[in-house]
Design an enzyme around this catalytic site. Sequence first.
Site, mmCIF file in Angstrom:
data_model
loop_
_atom_site.group_PDB
_atom_site.id
_atom_site.type_symbol
_atom_site.label_atom_id
_atom_site.label_comp_id
_atom_site.label_asym_id
_atom_site.label_seq_id
_atom_site.Cartn_x
_atom_site.Cartn_y
_atom_site.Cartn_z
ATOM 1 N N ASP A 1 0.874 -1.153 0.000
ATOM 2 C CA ASP A 1 0.000 0.000 0.000
ATOM 3 C C ASP A 1 0.924 1.219 0.000
ATOM 4 O O ASP A 1 2.025 1.149 0.528
ATOM 5 C CB ASP A 1 -0.861 -0.032 1.269
ATOM 6 C CG ASP A 1 -1.794 1.143 1.331
ATOM 7 O OD1 ASP A 1 -2.379 1.469 0.293
ATOM 8 O OD2 ASP A 1 -1.927 1.729 2.420
ATOM 9 N N ASP B 1 -1.643 -0.771 6.211
ATOM 10 C CA ASP B 1 -1.808 -0.348 7.598
ATOM 11 C C ASP B 1 -3.240 0.030 7.964
ATOM 12 O O ASP B 1 -3.685 -0.223 9.054
ATOM 13 C CB ASP B 1 -0.883 0.831 7.900
ATOM 14 C CG ASP B 1 -1.295 2.073 7.148
ATOM 15 O OD1 ASP B 1 -1.901 1.921 6.062
ATOM 16 O OD2 ASP B 1 -1.038 3.179 7.622
ATOM 17 N N ASP C 1 -7.547 -1.619 4.669
ATOM 18 C CA ASP C 1 -6.646 -2.621 4.113
ATOM 19 C C ASP C 1 -6.992 -4.025 4.580
ATOM 20 O O ASP C 1 -6.441 -5.001 4.076
ATOM 21 C CB ASP C 1 -5.189 -2.328 4.509
ATOM 22 C CG ASP C 1 -4.650 -1.114 3.771
ATOM 23 O OD1 ASP C 1 -5.243 -0.764 2.736
ATOM 24 O OD2 ASP C 1 -3.660 -0.541 4.238
#
Lengths: 124, 640
Positions: B331, B526, B530
Site C-alpha cells: 500500500d 496499515d 486494508d
Amino acid sequence: MIQVITLIVAVVLIGFISWWFFGKHEQAEVQAEMKDGAMQKVEVVVDGGYTPNTVVLKQGVPGEVVFERKDPSSCLEKVVFSDLGINQTLPQGEKSAIKIDTSKAGEFDYACGMNMFHGKVIVK
Amino acid sequence: MMSYEKRFWLALVLSLPMLFAMIGMAFGWIMPGYNWIAFVATTLIMAFTALPFWQSAWAAFKHHNANMDTLVALGTAVAYFYSIFAMFTGRAVYFESAAFITVFVLLGQVFEERMRNNASSAVEKLLDLQAKDANVIRGGQVVKVPLAQIKVGDLIRVKPGEKIAVDGQITEGESLVDESMVTGESMPVEKKVGDKVIGSTLNSNGAFVFKADKVGDDTLLAQIVELVKKAQTSHAPIQKMTDKIANYFVPIVVILAILTYTVWYVFLGATMIQALLYAIAVIVIACPCALGLATPTALMVGTGRSAKMGVLIKNGEVLEEVEQLKTIVFDKTGTITAGKPVVTDILGHDQKLVLQVAASLEETSEHPLALAILKQAKETQVTTKPVKDFKALRGMGVTAEFDGQTAFIGNDRFLTDVTLSTQQQEMFTQLQNEGKTVVLVGLAQQVIGMIAIQDAPKATSKQAISLLKQQGLKPVMLTGDNKRAAQAIAKEVGIDEVIAEVLPQEKADYIKQVQQRDGKTGFVGDGINDAPALSTADVGIAMGAGSDIAIEAGGIVLVHNDLLGVVKALELSKKTFDRIKLNLFWAFIYNIVGLPIAAGLFVGIGLTLSPELAGLAMAFSSISVVGSSLLLNKAKISVA
C-alpha cells in the site's frame, strides 16, 4: 524347540501390541457439572494420558477444565490447546484449572507439550 | 518426587562402582564380588531414579498410549531383570547396561528441560517489562497506584528514568522515550503533547503527564503477549506428518525390537544374550522426542525472537507461506510513505520570503498542506508576520494583506489573475510530473515562488525495497492516488510496477489478480480499509500496529512503522521455517540411521551399538534438536 516357542511368543506379542495400541478403544465423553449455578467444572486426571479423554462443556456458561497431574513424566508436564493459545505447565501432584472460552461452540483438541498424548474439549 | 537433576546425580554416583569395574577390566583387573556390587547399585538406581519412567510407562500403557518413557522403561527393565535371572543361573550379567541407560537418559532430560525453559521464556520476559505501579494524579494529589488498579482516563505523572505503566496520550510536558522493548526501534523517540505513549516503554530525560487510554489486557504489550502465546502454541502444517508418526512410533519400535530379537535368535543363530542386547539397543536408541520437539521448539524461539524485534508472527502456517512468496504488494500511503505531506521544494528568488508569506497566510489553517508549510517554516526558523483582511477562496486558496501588500497562496486557479513566466511554467509542470502538489505564492499581483509538497517516502523505504528485491521478491505498489504521483514515488523507492487509482474496496480484487498472475502474494498495509486485502493475500503484513482490525487480518504484524520491518519479518520467518525443516531432517535421519545400526544390520562391517551407547545417542539427539532451535536466537539478520 525353544526357537519355535520364541517365534510363537514373538508373533503373539506383536499381535497384542498392534491390537492394544492401534485398535479402537473408545472412551465415554464426560459432561461438565455445574458449580454454584454460575459456572461449570470438569476434572481430568493426567496419568499416562487424559482421563476422561473427551469432556463436554455447555456453550455460553463459563467453564473450567481442572487438570490433575499424577504422572511424573516430563512428556505430560504441559498441556497445549493450540487453537486457544493456551500452553500451561501442570505441576505434578496438583490441580490446575484452565478456563475455556465457551462463547463459541466447537471441538478443541489439546495435547501434551510434545504432542504425544491427546484429549478433546467439546463445547456445545 | 525428585527432579531430573537430582535423579541424574544419584544415578551417576551409584553407577560409579560399575564404571571403575569397566575401566579395571580394560587393564585385566576383575573387581571382586562384581556381580553383587552391580546388583545392589543397579537395584538402587532402578528403584530411585528409573522407577518414575516405569510408572508413567505403565500409566500410559493402561490408556493404550505409549511414549518415550515406555521405551526407556522397557529398555532398562529388560536389561535389569534379565541380569538378575542371569546372575542366579550363572550367566554373564548386564546390570551396567540398565544403569548407564538410566544415567544417559536422565542427563539428556536435564539438558533438554533447561533448554526448553530457555526457549519458552521469551513471552514471560515480555511481561516482566511491565511497570509494577504508577504515579496517578487523583483529586489533585499524586498517589502511587498498583498497575492493576489504573483506570482509563487516569492522569499519570512520569518522572525521568521511569517506566510508562500503560498506553496513553501525553497531556503535558515532553521527553525522549526508549520504545525498543516493544517496537524493536533502537533510537529513542521524541514525545510531546498529543503524542501516544506505549505502556512498558522507558522514559529517558524529560518529565510528562499522560492520560491512560488503554489498560490491562487492552494495552499493546498485553496484545503482543497474547499474539505471541498463540503463535507459540500454533501448529505448522509441516508438523501434521510428524503428529501422525508420533502416534505409531513407539509401538512400532517395540515391534521392531521383538523382530530384531526373533530374527537374530531364531534365524541367525545368535546367542540369546546377543539377540537381547540388539533388541534393547533398538528400544533405547529410538527417540520420538526429537521428532516431537523439532517443530514446537523452533517455532517458540523464532516467534519469541521476532517479537523482541517488533515483528509479530501469528502462527506456524504463515512461516510456510512466506517461504513460497513471489510478489509483495505495498500500500502506498502510510506504508511506503510517511502518510504526512512534507515540503520538498521551495522555488523563487527569495526562498525565505516565499516561505514567510506562505506560512503567515496559512498560520491558522488546519489543512494538511498548510501544516506541512508551517512545519517547514518552524524547522528553518522562518517567523510569521501578522496578516490583515484574511479571505479564504473556496477551491483556490487564501489571500490577505501582508506587509501592506496583497498576498496570496493557492493552486493554479489563481492563474486567471496572474501569469507565470516561461521559466516558472516549466518548473510548475516538472514538479507536477514528479507527483508533487504545487502551491503558488504571490505578492503584489506577482507569483514570487512556489512550494512543492509531497507525501514523501519514509527514509528506509528505498533500502527495504532493494533488500527485498535482492531476496528475489517482486515489489508492486497499490494506491488510490493518481498515476503520476504514484509513479513518481515508485520510481524514487525502486518499484517498477504500479497499480494506481484503486478504490479502497477494490484492493482485495487486485491482490487476487496478482495472485493469479504471480502465485503466492504478500500484502503490506496499515489502514482499516486494508483489512480485506490483508486477509486475501497469502501473507498479510499489517504495519505499525495501527488499527485493531489490521492486526486481526494480518498474518504478520509489525509493531514499528517501518518497511525494514518487512525485511526482518520475512527473513525471520524464513530462518525459523528453515530451522524447522533442518530439525525434522535430523530427527528423521537420526532414527532412520540409528535404528538399523542398533538392530545389528551393519554387524558385517563391524558397526554395532551397545545399549549404553544407544542411550547416549538418544539423549544427544533430543538435546541437539532443542539446541538447534535455540541457535535461532543467534541467527544473523541483515537488518538488525
